[in-house]
Write an enzyme that holds these catalytic residues in place. Sequence first.
Site, PDB file in Angstrom:
ATOM      1  N   GLY A  30       3.074  -5.075   8.430  1.00  0.00           N
ATOM      2  CA  GLY A  30       2.839  -4.081   9.479  1.00  0.00           C
ATOM      3  C   GLY A  30       1.882  -4.599  10.529  1.00  0.00           C
ATOM      4  N   ALA A  31       2.109  -5.834  10.977  1.00  0.00           N
ATOM      5  CA  ALA A  31       1.135  -6.507  11.845  1.00  0.00           C
ATOM      6  C   ALA A  31       1.397  -6.331  13.333  1.00  0.00           C
ATOM      7  CB  ALA A  31       1.109  -8.003  11.516  1.00  0.00           C
ATOM      8  N   GLY A  74      -2.903  -3.404  11.443  1.00  0.00           N
ATOM      9  CA  GLY A  74      -2.372  -4.731  11.131  1.00  0.00           C
ATOM     10  C   GLY A  74      -2.566  -5.709  12.272  1.00  0.00           C
ATOM     11  N   TYR A  94       2.868  11.318   1.944  1.00  0.00           N
ATOM     12  CA  TYR A  94       1.993  10.185   2.277  1.00  0.00           C
ATOM     13  C   TYR A  94       0.821  10.118   1.299  1.00  0.00           C
ATOM     14  CZ  TYR A  94      -1.751   7.774   4.860  1.00  0.00           C
ATOM     15  OH  TYR A  94      -2.795   6.962   5.227  1.00  0.00           O
ATOM     16  N   SER A 110      -5.764   5.104   1.495  1.00  0.00           N
ATOM     17  CA  SER A 110      -6.281   6.175   2.341  1.00  0.00           C
ATOM     18  C   SER A 110      -7.174   7.072   1.503  1.00  0.00           C
ATOM     19  CB  SER A 110      -5.124   6.999   2.910  1.00  0.00           C
ATOM     20  OG  SER A 110      -5.600   8.150   3.592  1.00  0.00           O
ATOM     21  N   GLY A 124      -1.494  -1.235  15.625  1.00  0.00           N
ATOM     22  CA  GLY A 124      -2.548  -0.564  14.877  1.00  0.00           C
ATOM     23  C   GLY A 124      -3.454  -1.495  14.094  1.00  0.00           C
TER      24      GLY A 124
END
Length: 282
Positions: free
Chosen positions: A13-14, A19, A169, A146, A17
Amino acid sequence: MNPPTAPTVLITGATQGLGRGIALYLAARGCTVLLHGRDPERLEATAEEVRATARHATVRTFLADLADLDQVRALADRVRATEPRLDALVNNAVAGGGAEPLRRELSAQGHELRFAVNHLAPYVLTRSLLPLLTASAPARVVNVASIGQERIDFDDVMLEEGYEGLRAYCRSKLAMIMATFELAAELQGTGVTVNTLHPAHLMDTRGVREYGLTPAVAIEEGVRPTVRLVMDPDLARTTGRYFNRFTDARAHEQAYDADARGRLMALTDGLVGAGTGRPAAH
């Protein structure tokens, strides 16, 4: 074996955001960064940005949709085939609460999407990369979780009843934390550590905004505690811990229930199929 002066780090997920922020930070400090993304144009744009910002950095890209476990395995195969070593894996890619939180979505294998992307995918990727990580030891796995965690209902793991995206989530992030603890215990003595963290509260990310929440802090607030788990020499032997930013903290109580963790891992190994589960006992 001592780690090289320029460690190699894979970041999922780079392309946006947290990442992206982690990639820029590590590249600026001489790391070889392996960037994962699911959109080829965004992935290449992020790679160019990292190269422009850290001109001497080595950057390579890996394309995969983590909502498809077959693509997760193919990603791991490519990394193992092309990379001589892997010093750290940052499982950062995430499916958030969603812009339509009452719309239940499924992964390519038919699993609830958030459970698949936030728990099953990093579990499969980590397991598939263990031969390279252990060969590169000391090595680290950092799971970006999280502070939002909700008890897993084993009678309805995929939230077929009363679905809501943020609930899904929060359950998936607790699953990630529970798997972190299990993997850390299993890998004791291998030189591979596994830790997890809540990087920052309501960072200014697309996922936060899409769900309708108001960002509270900049991305950089989450980058620093995450890269600490990747690079801090004082944490070289720390494993099986959950951090609230920089603080060694307590996760949801279910994470410390050995029976619940065992149920989750048996379920997980069943869902991901043969070939990626835990090695048989000898």
